[in-house]
Design a protein around this motif. Sequence first.
Motif, PDB file in Angstrom:
ATOM      1  N   PHE A 141       0.815  -1.217   0.000  1.00 42.90           N
ATOM      2  CA  PHE A 141       0.000   0.000   0.000  1.00 42.90           C
ATOM      3  C   PHE A 141       0.852   1.272   0.000  1.00 42.90           C
ATOM      4  N   ASP A 142       0.369   2.268  -0.757  1.00 46.45           N
ATOM      5  CA  ASP A 142       1.066   3.559  -0.808  1.00 46.45           C
ATOM      6  C   ASP A 142       0.713   4.421   0.387  1.00 46.45           C
ATOM      7  N   ILE A 282       3.949  -4.005   4.782  1.00 42.63           N
ATOM      8  CA  ILE A 282       2.826  -3.854   3.840  1.00 42.63           C
ATOM      9  C   ILE A 282       2.888  -2.516   3.085  1.00 42.63           C
ATOM     10  N   LEU A 283       3.914  -1.703   3.407  1.00 45.33           N
ATOM     11  CA  LEU A 283       4.023  -0.392   2.745  1.00 45.33           C
ATOM     12  C   LEU A 283       4.954  -0.467   1.538  1.00 45.33           C
ATOM     13  N   THR A 284       4.641   0.278   0.498  1.00 45.79           N
ATOM     14  CA  THR A 284       5.556   0.401  -0.644  1.00 45.79           C
ATOM     15  C   THR A 284       6.730   1.291  -0.206  1.00 45.79           C
ATOM     16  N   PRO A 285       7.877   1.245  -0.896  1.00 45.64           N
ATOM     17  CA  PRO A 285       8.950   2.182  -0.545  1.00 45.64           C
ATOM     18  C   PRO A 285       8.418   3.622  -0.652  1.00 45.64           C
ATOM     19  N   GLY A 286       8.634   4.413   0.377  1.00 45.99           N
ATOM     20  CA  GLY A 286       8.089   5.784   0.384  1.00 45.99           C
ATOM     21  C   GLY A 286       6.633   5.841   0.844  1.00 45.99           C
ATOM     22  N   GLY A 287       6.054   4.672   1.131  1.00 51.49           N
ATOM     23  CA  GLY A 287       4.647   4.604   1.566  1.00 51.49           C
ATOM     24  C   GLY A 287       4.449   5.330   2.897  1.00 51.49           C
ATOM     25  N   ARG A 288       3.257   5.894   3.078  1.00 52.80           N
ATOM     26  CA  ARG A 288       2.993   6.742   4.252  1.00 52.80           C
ATOM     27  C   ARG A 288       1.929   6.129   5.139  1.00 52.80           C
ATOM     28  N   VAL A 289       2.137   6.256   6.447  1.00 48.66           N
ATOM     29  CA  VAL A 289       1.125   5.766   7.394  1.00 48.66           C
ATOM     30  C   VAL A 289       0.836   6.826   8.457  1.00 48.66           C
ATOM     31  N   ILE A 314      14.213   1.577   8.988  1.00 49.20           N
ATOM     32  CA  ILE A 314      13.018   1.032   8.305  1.00 49.20           C
ATOM     33  C   ILE A 314      12.149   2.186   7.800  1.00 49.20           C
ATOM     34  N   TYR A 315      12.020   3.207   8.638  1.00 45.72           N
ATOM     35  CA  TYR A 315      11.310   4.416   8.211  1.00 45.72           C
ATOM     36  C   TYR A 315      12.337   5.509   7.914  1.00 45.72           C
ATOM     37  N   ARG A 342       0.136  10.459  14.826  1.00 45.66           N
ATOM     38  CA  ARG A 342       1.555  10.237  14.525  1.00 45.66           C
ATOM     39  C   ARG A 342       1.664   9.694  13.114  1.00 45.66           C
ATOM     40  N   TRP A 343       2.793   9.970  12.460  1.00 47.73           N
ATOM     41  CA  TRP A 343       2.970   9.470  11.098  1.00 47.73           C
ATOM     42  C   TRP A 343       4.371   8.935  10.877  1.00 47.73           C
ATOM     43  N   ALA A 344       4.522   8.138   9.822  1.00 48.95           N
ATOM     44  CA  ALA A 344       5.835   7.615   9.441  1.00 48.95           C
ATOM     45  C   ALA A 344       5.884   7.425   7.928  1.00 48.95           C
ATOM     46  N   ILE A 345       7.118   7.512   7.371  1.00 48.99           N
ATOM     47  CA  ILE A 345       7.301   7.295   5.927  1.00 48.99           C
ATOM     48  C   ILE A 345       8.314   6.174   5.732  1.00 48.99           C
ATOM     49  N   LYS A 346       7.929   5.157   5.015  1.00 48.59           N
ATOM     50  CA  LYS A 346       8.780   3.977   4.789  1.00 48.59           C
ATOM     51  C   LYS A 346      10.010   4.364   3.956  1.00 48.59           C
ATOM     52  N   ALA A 347      11.146   3.769   4.318  1.00 47.56           N
ATOM     53  CA  ALA A 347      12.385   4.064   3.584  1.00 47.56           C
ATOM     54  C   ALA A 347      12.259   3.606   2.130  1.00 47.56           C
ATOM     55  N   LYS A 348      12.944   4.341   1.223  1.00 42.72           N
ATOM     56  CA  LYS A 348      12.829   3.998  -0.217  1.00 42.72           C
ATOM     57  C   LYS A 348      13.807   2.899  -0.585  1.00 42.72           C
TER      58      LYS A 348
END
Length: 348
Positions: A141-142, A282-289, A314-315, A342-348
Amino acid sequence: MSEQIHKRRKRYKGTHPRSFDEKYKELNPEMYPETIEKVISKGSTPAGMHISIMVDEILEFLDIQPGQVGLDCTLGYGGHTSKMLEKLEGQGHVYGLDIDPIEIEKTTQRIRNKGFDENIFTSLLTNFRNIDEVSEKYGKFDFVLADLGVSSMQIDNPERGFSYKKEGPLDLRLNPKMGKPASEILKELSKEELENILEENSDEPYADILAKNIYSFIRSGMEVETTGQLYKIIDKTLNFIEDKNRKDLVNKTAARVFQALRIEVNQEFEVLHEFVEKLPKILTPGGRVAILTFHSGEDRIVKKAFKEMKNSGIYDDVCRNVIRPRKEECHRNSRAKSTKMRWAIKAK
Ligand SMILES: C[S@@+](CC[C@H](N)C(=O)[O-])C[C@H]1O[C@@H](n2cnc3c(N)ncnc32)[C@H](O)[C@@H]1O
């Protein structure tokens, strides 16, 4: 000619119907927009709907682009999901999970009625602790959102037993078809276990005397099967308080006790731990949660996981400070007051 039975519609009792069933206008928000607007403008949430929290902040962070694939882990009333779907401009997909078999059906229909068909939106009745299985089937997921806890529809429905304010069975299950209701679980707990639950899940200052009293009431054969019966024990336990704010104090204590039991009944901390562990996979690279929490126990779990995963690479980035709803939002919707994002961005 067959005789037609004329069914009289329930009378709408004045502007402030008291019982849940009588609020048929609030329970059909799409059909009675004027009534809904009036209820909301007074700072209340209509009984049949949920006002989504921090929508602007979430959308700004998720930065959804047409063609992306997203996951709303807590579909609820579908408020956030609908906004995400609008951002897709007809291209991409949103998957919406919920554990509640009663509300997910209504919400899916509500979203379909807005014109979002199977090509762009799929609802799945599952616990978000299973996001790894969802991702195996539907891909990565993006963008991902989790807006934890319960919806207003669940709290307001007396049959669900979520609120001390409504008389009903002491249930508190998010999925009433699975597991045991709170009334059953209470019978199985020792005094010490109950005290721990109250302390750990709600930081309850009266945990010891409340646990002692609830435990001895049950052991002496008294029924604690309804929300009202539990409220009475809490009220009696705090009868040493003579303060003029006694009623307010009892209500705040009851809210904490119900929250603690809800967390226990639905294993919410265990589920959240599992969820934050599985999230990066479950996140794509750069995916946001983005995650919205509603009490310190939840926020601690998210904060710790994001921080550790940022440190281990990882983020790429996580929010440095918690983000709170604006004052105006809390004024309009009192249920927003305790929200932390709170938010996080997955590493590319
Ligand atoms: C606060 S509401 C979400 C409201 C939603 N964001 C909206 O805008 O309408 C939380 C929802 O998450 C669901 N939920 C809670 N825990 C869950 C879990 N472990 N798995 C799936 N759904 C869950 C509840 O049943 C409830 O419908």
